[in-house]
Design an enzyme around this catalytic site. Structure first.
Site, mmCIF file in Angstrom:
data_model
loop_
_atom_site.group_PDB
_atom_site.id
_atom_site.type_symbol
_atom_site.label_atom_id
_atom_site.label_comp_id
_atom_site.label_asym_id
_atom_site.label_seq_id
_atom_site.Cartn_x
_atom_site.Cartn_y
_atom_site.Cartn_z
ATOM 1 N N ARG A 51 19.631 24.953 10.661
ATOM 2 C CA ARG A 51 20.669 25.955 10.916
ATOM 3 C C ARG A 51 20.573 27.091 9.899
ATOM 4 N NH1 ARG A 51 25.901 22.200 10.956
ATOM 5 N NH2 ARG A 51 24.745 21.378 9.197
ATOM 6 N N LYS A 108 15.845 5.892 7.106
ATOM 7 C CA LYS A 108 16.991 5.019 6.885
ATOM 8 C C LYS A 108 18.173 5.870 6.437
ATOM 9 C CE LYS A 108 16.700 5.756 2.457
ATOM 10 N NZ LYS A 108 17.704 6.576 1.811
ATOM 11 N N ASP A 131 11.423 3.922 5.332
ATOM 12 C CA ASP A 131 12.117 4.202 4.083
ATOM 13 C C ASP A 131 11.062 4.803 3.160
ATOM 14 O OD1 ASP A 131 13.352 4.283 1.667
ATOM 15 O OD2 ASP A 131 14.059 2.219 1.673
ATOM 16 N N HIS A 132 11.183 6.087 2.865
ATOM 17 C CA HIS A 132 10.154 6.784 2.092
ATOM 18 C C HIS A 132 9.921 6.129 0.725
ATOM 19 C CE1 HIS A 132 14.050 8.650 1.073
ATOM 20 N NE2 HIS A 132 13.578 8.644 -0.143
ATOM 21 N N LYS A 177 6.132 4.944 -2.481
ATOM 22 C CA LYS A 177 5.857 5.234 -3.888
ATOM 23 C C LYS A 177 4.779 4.294 -4.428
ATOM 24 C CE LYS A 177 10.450 7.018 -5.101
ATOM 25 N NZ LYS A 177 10.075 8.309 -5.666
ATOM 26 N N GLU A 221 18.161 8.148 -12.084
ATOM 27 C CA GLU A 221 17.741 9.463 -11.579
ATOM 28 C C GLU A 221 18.272 10.544 -12.509
ATOM 29 O OE1 GLU A 221 18.800 10.337 -7.580
ATOM 30 O OE2 GLU A 221 17.060 9.314 -6.748
ATOM 31 N N ASP A 228 22.924 4.136 1.005
ATOM 32 C CA ASP A 228 21.708 4.954 0.947
ATOM 33 C C ASP A 228 20.657 4.340 0.029
ATOM 34 O OD1 ASP A 228 20.185 7.385 1.535
ATOM 35 O OD2 ASP A 228 20.525 7.876 -0.562
ATOM 36 N N HIS A 277 16.551 0.842 -0.983
ATOM 37 C CA HIS A 277 15.612 0.899 -2.098
ATOM 38 C C HIS A 277 15.713 -0.312 -3.030
ATOM 39 C CE1 HIS A 277 15.181 4.802 -0.567
ATOM 40 N NE2 HIS A 277 15.882 5.508 -1.438
#
Length: 276
Positions: A69, A176, A205-206, A210, A244, A263, A268
């Protein structure tokens, strides 16, 4: 026997046939990213596309289409990708690689319930087929909040994007979390499979991509120092820490609807615990 025929006959005995990682350059294809202005796309997806190009694993005519958008032109989108790549890519930035990639970039502005935008998306896909030689092969990456999954998938079907020309393929990549309980996950499955066949859908799930995560099993089973002692007799306890340094950033709206626990904890962190 010549060296070339020996190479042709040789097969890696350790390679699992189920391993789908790229052993060669991908064939003609393109990628459509929905929610291309989001955090995941800017920090992970677009830099990863560039890294593949930089390593010579993408076909020359590869195309990248962004849908979001924003009132952007193609060149505005290219600049956003450029900035994301410069900041987050894992391989050095090379101008010649970038120029070749940028030639195949298109941007489609619109909402997910905007029929005109999806018609424009179909026109862009068809134009890239002829100008870039993508062969009708496109993957649709849904980098959007889960509540939009059904709408996007239904729009792809409605506008004839879910099925390509004869002999080509289409794929849907869904991030996810997949539903918020069993019933909602089953309901979402029904919507997705009304449009795509099971082998066309990738629920991912990215985080599992890793290197550190992938290396856990090798560290555990292929390391002669750790293998004998990585068990209940020697390990007192396990701590999984998620640290993080980027903060919430632009993800407040996403977390407000999804919840940070769903999340990262059920995906994870539980996956890391299971692997460990």
């Amino acid at each position: 026997m010549s060296t070339s025929s020996l190479d042709a006959a040789w097969e890696n005995p350790l390679r699992d046939p189920r391993d789908r990682r790229l052993p060669r350059i991908a064939g003609p294809s393109g990628l459509v990213i929905f929610g291309v202005t989001g955090d995941l796309s800017r920090k992970k997806l677009m830099p990863a596309v560039y890294d593949l190009a930089n390593r010579g694993l993408l076909p020359p005519g590869f195309s990248l289409v962004g849908f979001a958008r924003r009132d952007w032109e193609d060149q505005d989108f290219a600049q956003v990708v450029h900035d994301a790549v410069r900041e987050h890519s894992r391989t050095p930035f090379r101008e010649e690689v970038w120029q070749q990639l940028a030639e195949g970039m298109r941007f489609v502005p619109g909402d997910f319930d905007d029929d005109a935008a999806f018609k424009q998306l179909r026109d862009a896909v068809e134009e890239l087929d002829s100008s870039r030689g993508t062969g009708g092969n496109f993957a649709f990456y849904l980098s959007v909040p889960p509540k939009f999954f059904p709408k996007v998938v239904e729009q792809l079907k409605k506008h004839g994007l879910a099925k390509g020309p004869e002999g080509s393929w289409r794929r849907a990549v869904i991030e996810k979390p997949f539903g918020h309980d069993l019933a909602s996950a089953q309901e979402l499955n029904a919507v997705v499979h009304d449009v795509f066949e099971p082998d066309q859908v990738f629920r991912i799930d990215h985080y599992l991509g890793k290197e550190t995560v992938q290396n856990i099993l090798a560290l555990r089973f292929a390391n002669t120092m750790f293998e004998p002692i990585w068990n209940r007799s020697y390990v007192d306890h396990v701590q999984i820490t998620m640290a993080e340094d980027i903060g919430i950033g632009g993800r407040a709206g996403y977390y407000d609807g999804i919840g940070a626990a769903r999340d990262v904890i059920q995906n994870h962190l539980l996956q890391l615990m299971a692997l460990t």
